[in-house]
Write an enzyme that holds these catalytic residues in place. Sequence first.
Site, mmCIF file in Angstrom:
data_model
loop_
_atom_site.group_PDB
_atom_site.id
_atom_site.type_symbol
_atom_site.label_atom_id
_atom_site.label_comp_id
_atom_site.label_asym_id
_atom_site.label_seq_id
_atom_site.Cartn_x
_atom_site.Cartn_y
_atom_site.Cartn_z
ATOM 1 N N ASP A 1 -3.291 -4.341 -5.276
ATOM 2 C CA ASP A 1 -2.814 -2.884 -5.788
ATOM 3 C C ASP A 1 -1.361 -3.015 -5.744
ATOM 4 O O ASP A 1 -0.624 -2.073 -6.326
ATOM 5 C CB ASP A 1 -2.876 -2.087 -4.524
ATOM 6 C CG ASP A 1 -4.407 -1.817 -4.298
ATOM 7 O OD1 ASP A 1 -5.468 -2.005 -4.998
ATOM 8 O OD2 ASP A 1 -4.420 -1.057 -2.866
ATOM 9 N N ASP B 1 -11.147 1.025 5.552
ATOM 10 C CA ASP B 1 -10.233 1.314 4.639
ATOM 11 C C ASP B 1 -9.149 2.006 5.471
ATOM 12 O O ASP B 1 -8.148 2.104 4.785
ATOM 13 C CB ASP B 1 -10.732 2.110 3.489
ATOM 14 C CG ASP B 1 -11.704 1.235 2.557
ATOM 15 O OD1 ASP B 1 -11.305 0.233 2.258
ATOM 16 O OD2 ASP B 1 -12.499 2.028 2.284
ATOM 17 N N ASP C 1 0.816 -1.398 0.074
ATOM 18 C CA ASP C 1 -0.063 0.046 -0.117
ATOM 19 C C ASP C 1 0.689 1.278 0.072
ATOM 20 O O ASP C 1 0.322 2.394 0.448
ATOM 21 C CB ASP C 1 -1.089 -0.018 1.333
ATOM 22 C CG ASP C 1 -2.148 0.793 1.047
ATOM 23 O OD1 ASP C 1 -2.457 1.309 -0.284
ATOM 24 O OD2 ASP C 1 -2.613 1.599 1.895
#
Length: 321
Positions: free
Chosen positions: A148, A295, A110
């Site tokens: 991601d 999130d 991330d």
Amino acid sequence: MRQGIRVVPGSRCIAPFALVALLASGCATAANQNGGFYVDPDSNPAIWVRDHGGDARAAKIRASVSSKPMARWFGNWSGPIGSAVSRYVEAARSADKLPILVAYNIPGRDCGGHSGGGAGSAQAYRTWISSFASGIGNTRAVVVIEPDALAQLDCLAADQRAVRTDLLKYAAREFKLRAPNALVYHDGGNATWVPAEEMARRLHAAAAGEIRGFALNVSNYHTTADSNRYGAAVSAALKNQFGYAKPFVVDTSRNGNGSNGEWCNPAGRKLGAASQHSASGAEMLLWVKVPGDSDGNCGIAPNTPAGTFSPDIATRLIEGR
């Protein structure tokens, strides 16, 4: 775009042949609302419901969220990864259901954001992902590799991009070798993140040609229609550039109202179609993100760390507000 840490119908039996063999139990009866997918009894929403039976929201969350099949995310919080994965897939096998798993431990995860973390080194990751794949072994499963990781390559320095791509290639090959009956998908971002031609190049560099395909919209909100269009474009780009097309799956856990352009706990979103096999576009619609898991400290949950279950978020997703 990002996922916080941790966390049908029988008429769909016209799924591609390769899926039919793995998903036969879900096609046995139209009454099977879970479509053959495993319902995680220890998902964050399931644990919350068990612990808060007197809460007025519990019945609604049980009926609409915790009783539905969704992914179990594995990362550096999971303990010895081989045994953690093995226990999970064995429980699903015993129930004659197909588990959905996510590997989420890439170094620099991330880009240091709300869900930052990951393995401490490239070698540590190789050891971890090999053990993950070995934990599945010959058991049937659906696996999404590192949400991601490819879409976020641009946040890394050039040399680190190469390292990450090599790690994802290694992961793909380890699953091919050690988990031959698993349906494995690299994450391919979402419909508005990376142009299809570029995502095809990234997927190919990460050995997508050696696994089942790619996953879209993980932890995001784009409609299934938009995701299907993007997936078709990526698959066509793979065909045009490298001579092969690949199927894809779409995360529908929170896409019932589409996207408003925000990704971090936005208001007004809604649960999407429950996990199921699809006759067109995506070959499977899956709840990859756990509905109700935050999130990060943002949006409608400013004081809820990534991966923490929020009954308020879950209720909003059920009601579409």
